[in-house]
Design a protein around this motif. Structure first.
Motif, short mmCIF file in Angstrom:
data_model
loop_
_atom_site.label_atom_id
_atom_site.label_comp_id
_atom_site.label_asym_id
_atom_site.label_seq_id
_atom_site.Cartn_x
_atom_site.Cartn_y
_atom_site.Cartn_z
N ASP A 138 -29.89 2.46 28.44
CA ASP A 138 -29.19 3.71 28.20
C ASP A 138 -28.20 3.56 27.05
OD1 ASP A 138 -26.97 5.87 29.90
OD2 ASP A 138 -28.92 6.37 29.05
N VAL A 150 -40.43 4.68 31.26
CA VAL A 150 -39.49 4.98 32.34
C VAL A 150 -40.17 5.86 33.37
CG1 VAL A 150 -37.34 6.15 32.92
CG2 VAL A 150 -37.45 4.73 30.90
N ARG A 170 -34.16 13.71 36.46
CA ARG A 170 -33.68 13.08 35.24
C ARG A 170 -32.93 11.83 35.65
NH1 ARG A 170 -36.13 14.48 31.01
NH2 ARG A 170 -34.39 14.55 29.56
N LEU A 171 -33.10 10.83 34.88
CA LEU A 171 -32.57 9.54 35.29
C LEU A 171 -31.34 9.20 34.47
CD1 LEU A 171 -34.87 6.67 36.20
CD2 LEU A 171 -32.87 6.19 34.85
N ILE A 172 -30.26 8.85 35.16
CA ILE A 172 -29.04 8.46 34.46
C ILE A 172 -28.64 7.07 34.94
CG2 ILE A 172 -26.64 9.04 33.98
CD1 ILE A 172 -28.34 11.81 35.43
N PRO A 173 -28.86 6.07 34.10
CA PRO A 173 -28.48 4.72 34.51
C PRO A 173 -26.96 4.60 34.54
CG PRO A 173 -29.98 4.71 32.64
CD PRO A 173 -29.49 6.09 32.79
N LYS A 195 -28.55 5.40 23.49
CA LYS A 195 -27.48 6.28 23.02
C LYS A 195 -26.96 5.82 21.66
CE LYS A 195 -25.89 8.21 27.34
NZ LYS A 195 -25.28 7.81 28.61
N SER A 248 -39.27 9.33 36.78
CA SER A 248 -38.43 10.34 36.14
C SER A 248 -38.10 9.88 34.74
CB SER A 248 -37.16 10.56 36.95
OG SER A 248 -36.57 9.32 37.24
N THR A 249 -37.54 10.77 33.98
CA THR A 249 -37.24 10.39 32.61
C THR A 249 -35.73 10.32 32.39
OG1 THR A 249 -37.43 12.69 32.05
CG2 THR A 249 -39.33 11.30 31.60
N LEU A 250 -35.36 9.56 31.41
CA LEU A 250 -33.94 9.40 31.13
C LEU A 250 -33.33 10.72 30.70
CD1 LEU A 250 -33.73 6.11 29.08
CD2 LEU A 250 -32.84 6.50 31.36
N LYS A 251 -32.16 10.94 31.17
CA LYS A 251 -31.44 12.12 30.72
C LYS A 251 -30.69 11.72 29.46
CE LYS A 251 -27.75 15.18 32.27
NZ LYS A 251 -26.87 15.48 33.41
N GLU A 291 -30.61 9.74 39.98
CA GLU A 291 -31.65 10.70 39.64
C GLU A 291 -31.13 12.07 39.99
OE1 GLU A 291 -34.77 8.52 41.78
OE2 GLU A 291 -36.06 9.12 40.12
N GLU A 292 -31.21 12.91 39.03
CA GLU A 292 -30.59 14.21 39.20
C GLU A 292 -31.66 15.29 39.02
OE1 GLU A 292 -28.11 15.26 35.95
OE2 GLU A 292 -26.67 16.30 37.20
N LEU A 302 -31.49 -0.71 33.25
CA LEU A 302 -31.45 0.63 32.66
C LEU A 302 -30.12 0.91 32.00
CD1 LEU A 302 -33.23 2.73 35.40
CD2 LEU A 302 -34.11 2.06 33.20
N GLU A 303 -29.10 0.26 32.50
CA GLU A 303 -27.79 0.53 31.93
C GLU A 303 -27.77 0.19 30.46
OE1 GLU A 303 -23.13 -0.68 32.32
OE2 GLU A 303 -24.69 -2.01 33.01
#
Lengths: 215, 1094
Positions: free
Chosen positions: B1050, B1083, A190-193, B1054, B1089-1092, A209-210, B1046-1047
Motif C-alpha cells: 500500500d 490482489v 475494497r481492501l485497505i491494508p 501510494k 477484493s481490490t486495493l482501495k 475490507e470495506e 499489504l501494508e
C-alpha cells in the motif's frame, strides 16, 4: 528449520489474544459500533487505548478469544476477522487479522528458552503497538458506517480444524458455528491494508475490507 | 471449385442479383446520371481495388452493368482486380482480369473502352493474345450490339434509362422500365454532362495505349455538382455528397444535427432513420478504409434493425427534451382518451371512479412483427403458417466441400445436452464414419437459412424463431416463406412509435416492435383504467399499421412483460398484484427476462424449472452460483419483484462492432487491414453516439482445434473458441486509428493463426461523453431553456446553432467552420497525443523475453480475465518455465502454485534501479543477482557492452563493506543471535535467511526507504520507463502480496502514485496505471477484493 514448540505456540497465542482483545475493543470504539460512553481510556503497550466497561460485551469478547486461543495454539487459525454488519446483517467492514508462521524460523532459536528473551518481547510489543496506533486512526481511511451496526468475530481456520472444534467446546454453551454465506460475502469489497508485522515468533497483518456502498 | 457450391450458392447468387436489380433503379434515381455503357458486362471484383468493390458495384448499377458477388465462370465476363497473388493468377488463367481503371475510364469516355490495355498481367495478355483479339472485337463493336447480347432476364429487370429521362424526369424508376428498348449511343450519353463529354471525347480521340491514372473523384464530383441543381436536395443526397469527400462517420451525425435545426423533431428522427437505412450507398466510406466492413453492415439489414432501437431511443429522448422546452406537447391519443372518458362520464356517472392504480407499466409488443408486416398486404397468407427468412422455398441445399455439418450438429447437440462444453474433447468427435453417409446427407442438406420470425400458426407446428428453414419445413410442410421487407418494418415501427408518443412520452424503446410505457401518470391524469388505455392503444396501432399488437400490463416492468405472454396473440392482459403469486409460480424460469438457455440449463441442473422452484432457493445460494447481481435479480424476479424504472434515456455501456460471418483471412496483413476497418466502424459508432471509450477489447472466434475447416453454414463461423483480450488506453478515445493500433497489437499478442479466425469483434468500454460535442450541445440546451423562459420562441433556432456547428461541416470539410475553430485543433491533437502514450502502454511487455500473450492479458479487467481459459491454453508452459517468462496462473487447479511471476532483471544499462544499490548491496544479494544475470539471456548480455562492464564490476563491488541501514528488526535479530553456526558458515547469518526464503526485494533493495529512493531516482532521471523495469516493479509488488505484506504494498503503491502521476511525462502515469492494474489482479486473486486507492 525448526517449528515452534508447543510451549512457544501457547505463548504466541497468549500474546496474540491479549492483543486481539485490545484491538477488538478499540475497533468497536473507533468504528462507533457502540456509544462512546461505554468506553474508558486505558493504557496498553504504552499507548492510550479505549476499553469497554460494559460487562456483557467484555464477557463476550473474552469468551470469544478464549475460544480462539486454542486454535492459535495449534496454528489452526488463519484469520481472525472482526466483522461489522449493518442492520440487515450484511457486512460493511471486515477487520482481518491474518496470522501466519514467522517466515524465517531458522537456526536462531536453538534453545526454546530464547523466546523468553525480554528484548524479543519488547520488540513484539513495539510491533503490536504500531497495530494499535493504526487502528486508532483507521477512521481516516474508511467511510462512515451506517447507524445501527453490530459486530461479530469470525475465524478462518486452516484445513479440518472445524472438526476438532465441534468436539471440544472450550466454554460450555459457547460453541463455534459455521458462518453464514451472508456474513462472509461482501459486495465489491475494497481492501485497505493497515499494518503488517514480522517478528520471530509470529507474522501478522491487518487489513480492512470495506464495502464500496455502505448505505 | 466455384461450381461445386451448388444449389445453395445458386440461390444465394440469384438472391444477390435480385438485390442488385432492386437497388439499381434506386441508385440511378439518386444519382441522376446513368448510361448503359456496361450492358452485358458482368464484373466480379477480386480482392482490394481502387475504387472499392462497393464503388464499382454502384458504377455498374448506374451504367447498366452487372456485378457479381460470386465469380461464375459462365456468367461473369470480367474479373476486376488491382493485383492478384500468383496462385490466383494460375487459377484464373484464360479469364479476363482487368484493372478497375477500365471501368472508370470507360465511364469517362462514355463508352466501353477496349479492355486490352487494362489487362492486369501482360504475361497473360501475351499468352492468350489470339483468343483475346477475337473477343475484343466483339467487345468494342459498340453498344449497338449490346441489346442483342442481353439475356432475357437482364432486359426485364435491369431498367436502363435514356439520358433524357435521367435529366428531365425525376420519376425515373417507373419510366426507366419503359425505356428498355431505347438504342443507346455514346453521343447521347455525353449530353448529360458537358464536362464529361469534353473528357471523354479527348480520351476517345487520342486512344492512348495506356490511359492516365483515373481521376475518379474529380469526375464524380464534377458530375455531381453538375447535377445537383436539377435534383431535389434531400438529406440523403447531402449525405452522399459529403461522403464522397469525407470520412463517413461525420455525415450521419451531420444530417441529424442539420435537421434538428429546423426544430421539427419528427423530421429529425425520420431523416435519421432514413440515413441509417441508406447506409448502403450513403455511408460508403473512402475506398481505402471502409469497403468490406461498411459493406457488411450496410448489407446486413438485420443489423440495421438492431440499430434502430438506438434510433427509437433517440427519438424518445428527443420527445423529452422537446417537452422540456415547449412545456407541453400535444398528445393526440391522450386527448382522444380524455374525450372517451368524458363521454363515459356522460353515459354513466361515476363508474370510472375508484381506479386506484399506483403504478402501471404497459408492455406493448407487436405480434410476430416481421410476419405481420410482411403479410399485411397479402391477406391470402393470413392464418397460414408463415416464416420470414432469407431462404425462398427450397429446404435442401447440397453440401459444400470442406464443410461438415454433421460434426457441427453433433457439437451443438452435445453442447446443449452437456452443461460443460469445455470438457468435450473435440478431436474425438470429429472422426466421422462415412458409412452413414445417407443419413448424413439428410441433415446436412437442410437449408440453414434462419427463420427471423414465424406466425403463430407456424409456431403451433413447432417452428421457432431462429430455427433453420430446412428443419422448419420438415416440421411444417405447409410453411410459406416471406422475404424481408426492411422498408416496411421501419415504416410500421415508426408508425407505432408515433402512435404511442401520442399518449405519453414515458416510453422506453426496447426494439423496433417492443416498447415499455410507464402509464402511471397518464392513467392518473386522464382517469382511465389500464385496460381501456391498452384497448385504445391496440385499436390505434391496428388501424394505422394494419398489424396487431399485444399489451401486457403490470405494476412493474417484469410483470408487464410476463403479462404480455399471456396476452399474446393479439390481446391484452393486466396482471393484478393479487394474482401475481399464483401466476408466477408456474412459469418456467426461462420465461424470466435474462434467463436464457445457458442459465436455464444451469438452473435445471440445480433442479429448478419453474419460478416456484426458484423461490425455494436462498438468495445467498443464487448469488454464490450466479454472482451477486444476477443472483439478486433472479431472487427478486421469481417473486415478481422488479424495481427497474422505465428509462427513456439509455446510457450505453459499450460500443462495439463484430463480424463473425465470412471471416477468412489468408495473411496477417488481411487481418490487420480488417481490424483497421472494423476499428473505423467502431469509430463511426462512437462518434455517432458522441462517446469516447478507454477500454478496448478484442474478441475473436477461433476455429476450435479439430473442427472442420469449412462450417456447414456458408461463411459461418462453425465451432469456435471465443477469446478476448483487453487493453486500457491512456485516455478515452474515439479514434479508429488508435483503436486499430491497440487491437492489432492485441491480436499479435494472441499468437493465433489468422487462417483460423472466424469472427472478430472490437468493443470499447468505459465510455464517457465526447466532451467537445456533449458540453456544447448540453450548454446549448441550457441556454435554450433559459431564453425560452425569458424571451420566447424565436430564439430557439439561433441558440441551437452552436451545437450543430460543432460538428464537422458537410460541404467544406477542409476548412473548419468559424465556430469550431477552437475545438478542431484540440480534437486533432488529442489522438496524436494519446497515440504516443498508447504505444507505450501496449509495448510494455518485453517482446524478447516475456510471453506476450500472458502479459497482455494482465491489465485486463479482472472478471473477464478469470473467465478466459487461457490458463488452460498456456498450461503447457508451466512446466518449462524459463527465467524470462512471466506466468500468471489463476488458481483454478488445486495444485497450481498460485501466482508466479518471474521476470528478467533490468536490462537498461544505466538504470538507477540497478546502479543505485550497488555500493550498498550485501554479498549475498549481489551473488544472487549475479547468478541471475548469468542465468538469463546470454544473447542480451553479449549485446550490451555496458552490461558487460557491469558484470565484471559487480563482483568487485561486493568486496566493499556492506554498510547499510537495516530495518530495526534485522538489527535486533543479529543482536539476539548468539551463535553463528549455520548451514553456510562463511556467509553472514542474515544472508542465510534471505536464501532460506528471500524477502521481497526490488533490485536488491528491500528496505522501504531504499525502495522509495530507488523509485524516486527511477522516475526523476528517466523520461521513458523501460518495460522490463516496470515489470520488475510489478514483480516486487506481487512478491509483497505473496509475502502478505499489504501494508508495504500500500505504501509503495501510494508513493508511486504520487511521484509517477506528478511526473511531467505522461508515460509515467501510464506506467503507474499499468502497475496498478497488474497489482489489482493479483490482489483480487489472493484476497477477493481490490486495493482501495484513495
Amino acid at each position: 528449520c525448526r517449528r515452534l514448540t508447543e510451549q512457544e505456540y501457547s505463548m504466541v497465542a497468549d500474546i496474540l489474544c491479549e492483543f486481539l482483545e485490545v484491538a477488538i475493543h478499540l475497533i468497536l470504539y473507533v468504528r462507533e459500533v457502540y456509544p462512546s460512553g461505554i468506553f474508558q481510556k486505558r493504557k496498553k503497550y504504552n499507548v492510550p487505548v479505549q476499553m469497554s466497561c460494559h460487562p456483557e460485551l467484555n464477557q463476550y469478547i473474552q469468551d470469544t478469544l478464549h475460544c480462539v486461543k486454542p486454535l492459535i495454539e495449534k496454528n489452526d487459525a488463519e484469520k481472525v476477522v472482526v466483522v461489522i454488519m449493518d442492520k440487515e446483517h450484511h457486512p460493511v467492514e471486515r477487520f482481518v487479522f491474518e496470522i501466519s508462521q514467522p517466515p524465517l524460523l531458522s537456526i536462531r532459536f536453538s534453545s526454546p528458552l530464547l523466546i523468553r528473551n525480554d528484548t524479543l518481547l519488547s520488540h513484539v510489543e513495539q510491533l503490536l503497538r504500531a497495530f494499535i496506533l493504526k487502528i486508532s486512526v483507521c477512521d481516516a481511511v474508511l467511510n462512515n458506517n451506517p447507524p445501527g451496526c453490530s459486530f461479530t468475530v469470525l475465524v478462518h481456520t486452516r484445513d479440518a480444524a472445524t472438526r476438532n472444534m465441534e468436539k471440544v467446546q472450550v466454554i460450555k454453551d459457547f460453541p463455534w458455528i459455521v458462518a453464514d454465506e451472508q456474513e462472509v460475502h461482501m459486495q465489491e469489497p475494497r481492501l485497505i491494508p493497515l499494518k503488517t508485522m514480522t517478528s520471530d515468533i509470529v507474522k501478522m497483518q491487518l487489513y480492512v475490507e470495506e464495502r464500496t456502498q455502505k448505505t | 471449385m466455384y461450381k461445386m457450391y451448388g444449389g445453395y450458392m445458386a440461390a444465394k447468387v440469384s438472391k444477390l442479383d435480385e438485390q442488385f436489380k432492386l437497388d439499381a433503379p434506386r441508385e440511378k434515381h439518386k444519382e441522376g446520371a446513368c448510361s448503359s455503357i456496361f450492358s452485358g458486362v458482368a464484373i466480379y471484383v477480386n480482392g482490394y481495388t481502387e475504387p472499392s468493390a462497393d464503388e464499382l458495384r454502384r458504377l455498374m448499377m448506374l451504367h447498366g452493368g452487372q456485378f457479381h458477388v460470386y465469380y461464375s465462370r459462365s456468367k461473369t465476363t470480367h474479373i476486376i482486380a488491382n493485383n492478384l497473388p500468383n496462385s490466383k493468377i494460375q487459377e484464373l488463367k484464360g479469364e479476363k482480369v482487368i484493372r478497375p481503371e477500365w471501368i472508370t475510364d470507360s465511364i469517362k469516355a462514355g463508352r466501353l473502352l477496349p479492355y486490352l490495355q487494362y489487362m492486369l498481367y501482360a504475361k497473360q495478355k501475351g499468352l492468350l493474345f489470339p483468343g483475346m483479339t477475337l473477343r475484343q472485337t466483339s467487345e468494342i463493336a459498340g453498344p449497338s450490339h449490346r441489346p442483342l447480347q442481353l439475356n432475357a432476364r437482364q432486359k426485364l429487370h435491369l431498367p436502363q434509362r435514356s439520358i433524357q429521362a435521367s435529366v428531365l424526369n425525376h420519376e425515373q424508376s417507373s419510366s426507366g422500365c419503359q425505356n428498355n428498348s431505347f438504342p443507346h449511343s455514346p453521343p447521347k450519353q455525353s449530353d448529360q454532362s458537358p464536362d464529361l463529354e469534353e473528357q471523354s471525347s479527348s480520351l476517345g480521340a487520342e486512344q492512348r495505349p495506356k490511359p492516365p491514372p483515373p481521376n475518379y473523384h474529380e469526375a464524380a464530383k464534377a458530375s455531381e455538382s453538375h447535377l445537383l441543381p436539377k435534383q431535389p436536395q434531400t438529406p440523403n443526397q447531402l449525405d452522399k455528397i459529403s461522403n464522397k469527400t469525407h470520412p463517413s462517420p461525420a455525415s450521419l451525425s451531420l444530417s441529424y444535427s442539420s435537421v434538428r435545426l429546423n426544430g421539427s423533431h419528427h423530421n429529425a428522427f425520420s431523416s435519421d432513420a432514413a440515413s441509417l437505412s441508406t447506409t448502403n450507398t450513403a455511408a460508403t466510406p473512402d475506398p481505402p478504409t471502409g469497403g468490406l466492413i461498411s459493406e457488411f453492415y450496410s448489407h446486413s439489414r438485420l443489423h440495421q434493425i438492431s440499430t434502430w432501437r438506438t434510433g427509437f431511443s433517440e427519438y424518445v429522448n428527443e420527445l423529452h427534451s422537446k417537452r422540456k422546452v415547449a412545456g407541453g406537447a400535444c398528445f393526440a391519443g391522450k386527448d382522444r382518451l380524455r374525450k372517451l372518458v368524458a363521454q363515459r362520464h356522460v353515459d354513466s356517472q361515476g363508474t370510472s371512479a375508484a381506479i386506484n392504480v399506483k403504478s402501471c407499466i404497459l408492455h406493448v409488443d407487436m405480434d410476430c412483427f416481421f410476419v405481420s408486416v410482411g403479410i399485411r398486404h397479402r391477406p391470402e397468407l393470413k392464418g397460414k403458417p408463415v416464416a420470414v427468412t432469407s431462404n425462398r422455398g427450397q429446404a435442401r441445399v447440397p453440401v459444400r466441400p470442406g464443410a461438415n455439418p454433421q460434426v457441427e450438429m453433433q457439437y451443438y447437440q452435445r453442447k446443449y445436452t452437456n452443461p460443460q462444453p469445455g470438457e468435450i474433447v473435440m478431436s474425438d468427435h470429429f472422426v466421422i464414419e462415412n458409412s452413414d453417409s445417407d443419413r448424413q446427407y439428410e441433415t446436412a442438406s437442410l437449408s440453414m437459412a434462419e427463420i427471423a420470425s414465424c406466425s403463430y400458426e407456424a409456431r403451433q407446428a413447432g417452428v421457432r424463431n431462429g430455427m433453420f428453414f430446412g428443419k422448419a419445413k420438415q416440421l411444417c410442410p405447409m410453411l410459406q416463406s416471406v422475404p424481408y421487407d426492411f422498408e416496411a418494418y421501419k415504416e410500421v415501427a415508426l408508425n407505432m412509435y408515433e402512435i404511442l408518443a401520442g399518449y405519453t412520452h414515458d416510453i422506453e424503446a426496447l426494439s423496433c416492435d417492443e416498447v415499455l410505457i410507464d402509464g402511471s401518470t397518464l392513467l392518473a391524469e386522464v382517469g382511465v383504467n389500464p385496460d381501456d388505455l391498452a384497448k385504445a392503444i391496440r385499436a390505434d396501432i391496428r388501424e394505422k399499421t394494419g398489424c396487431c399488437a399485444s399489451v401486457g400490463m403490470g405494476s412493474n416492468i417484469l410483470l408487464a412483460r410476463l403479462a404480455t405472454r399471456k396476452a399474446k396473440p393479439n390481446g391484452q392482459h393486466f396482471l393484478k398484484s393479487e394474482e401475481v403469486d399464483d401466476f408466477i409460480r408456474d412459469l418456467p424460469v426461462t420465461s424470466l427476462p435474462g434467463v436464457g438457455p445457458v442459465m436455464g440449463r444451469k438452473l435445471a441442473a440445480m433442479g429448478v424449472r419453474s419460478c416456484g422452484d426458484l423461490q425455494q432457493v436462498s438468495l445467498s445460494q443464487l448469488q454464490k452460483k450466479f454472482g451477486p447481481r444476477t443472483g439478486q435479480t433472479l431472487f427478486r424476479f421469481c417473486r415478481g419483484l422488479d424495481d427497474r424504472p422505465v428509462r427513456y434515456e439509455k446510457e450505453r455501456k459499450s460500443v462495439s462492432a463484430e463480424m463473425n460471418y465470412n471471416i477468412r483471412f489468408t495473411k496477417v496483413d488481411e487481418a490487420e487491414c480488417f481490424l483497421t476497418n472494423l476499428s473505423m466502424e467502431v469509430q463511426k459508432r462512437l462518434q455517432e453516439a458522441g462517446l469516447r471509450g478507454r477500454r478496448v477489447t478484442l474478441k475473436v472466434m477461433v476455429r476450435k482445434v479439430g473442427a472442420p475447416v469449412e462450417p456447414a453454414k456458408y461463411g459461418g463461423h462453425g465451432i469456435c473458441d471465443n477469446l478476448a483480450r483487453t487493453v486500457m488506453l491512456a485516455q478515452s478515445t474515439d479514434s479508429g486509428q488508435l483503436i486499430a493500433t491497440a487491437v492489432i497489437k492485441l491480436l499479435h499478442a494472441m499468437k493465433l493463426q489468422v487462417q483460423d479466425l472466424r469472427g472478430v469483434g472490437i468493443q470499447v468500454q468505459l465510455l464517457e461523453g465526447n466532451q467537445s460535442v456533449r458540453q456544447d450541445s448540453g450548454g446549448g440546451g441550457d441556454v435554450k431553456e433559459i431564453r425560452q423562459i425569458g424571451r420566447g420562441e424565436e430564439k430557439t433556432s439561433s441558440t441551437t446553432v452552436p451545437s450543430a456547428s460543432s460538428l464537422p461541416h458537410p460541404l467544406s470539410p477542409a476548412e473548419p467552420v468559424p465556430g469550431t475553430s477552437k475545438e478542431q485543433p484540440a480534437f486533432r491533437q488529442t489522438p496524436k497525443h494519446s497515440r504516443s502514450r498508447l504505444n507505450l502502454s501496449i509495448e510494455v511487455p518485453s517482446p524478447s523475453q516475456v510471453d506476450r500473450s500472458v502479459l497482455e492479458a494482465l491489465p485486463a479487467e479482472l472478471r473477464e480475465q478469470v473467465e478466459q481459459s487461457w490458463t488452460k491454453r498456456d498450461g503447457k508452459q508451466n512446466n518449462c518455465r524459463s527465467p524470462g517468462t512471466l506466468l500468471l496462473q489463476i488458481p483454478n487447479q488445486p495444485d497450481s502454485p498460485g501466482i508466479v511471476l518471474e521476470l528478467p532483471n533490468f536490462s537498461q544499462p544505466k538504470n538507477p534501479l540497478l546502479q543505485l544499490k550497488q555500493p550498498g548491496v550485501g554479498l549475498g544479494r549481489v551473488k544472487r543477482r549475479y547468478k541471475r544475470k548469468n542465468a538469463i539471456s546470454p544473447v542480451k548480455k553479449g549485446a550490451s557492452p555496458l552490461k558487460k562492464r557491469q558484470m565484471t564490476n559487480s563482483p568487485a563491488k561486493t568486496l566493499a563493506p556492506a554498510v547499510k541501514a537495516r530495518e530495526p528488526i534485522n538489527v535486533l535479530k543479529t543482536e539476539t543471535d548468539p551463535s553463528t553456526s549455520s548451514s553456510h558458515p562463511d556467509i553472514p547469518e542474515s544472508v542465510t535467511k534471505l536464501i532460506a526464503r528471500p524477502a521481497p526485494a526490488l533490485a536488491g533493495a528491500c528496505d522501504l526507504t531504499d525502495i522509495k529512493t530507488l523509485l524516486r531516482e527511477w522516475v526523476t532521471t528517466i523520461t521513458e520507463p523501460m518495460e522490463e523495469d516496470i515489470l520488475q516493479v510489478v514483480k516486487y509488488c506481487t512478491d509483497l502480496i505473496e509475502d502478505k505484506d499489504l501494508e508495504r504494498l500500500d505504501l509503495i503503491i501510494k508513493y508511486m502514485k504520487r511521484i509517477m502521476q506528478q511526473s511531467v511525462e505522461s508515460v509515467w502515469s501510464m506506467a503507474f496505471d499499468f502497475i496498478l492494474d497488474n497489482v489489482q489482479v493479483v490482489v483480487q486473486q489472493a484476497y477477493g477484493s481490490t486495493l482501495k486507492i484513495a
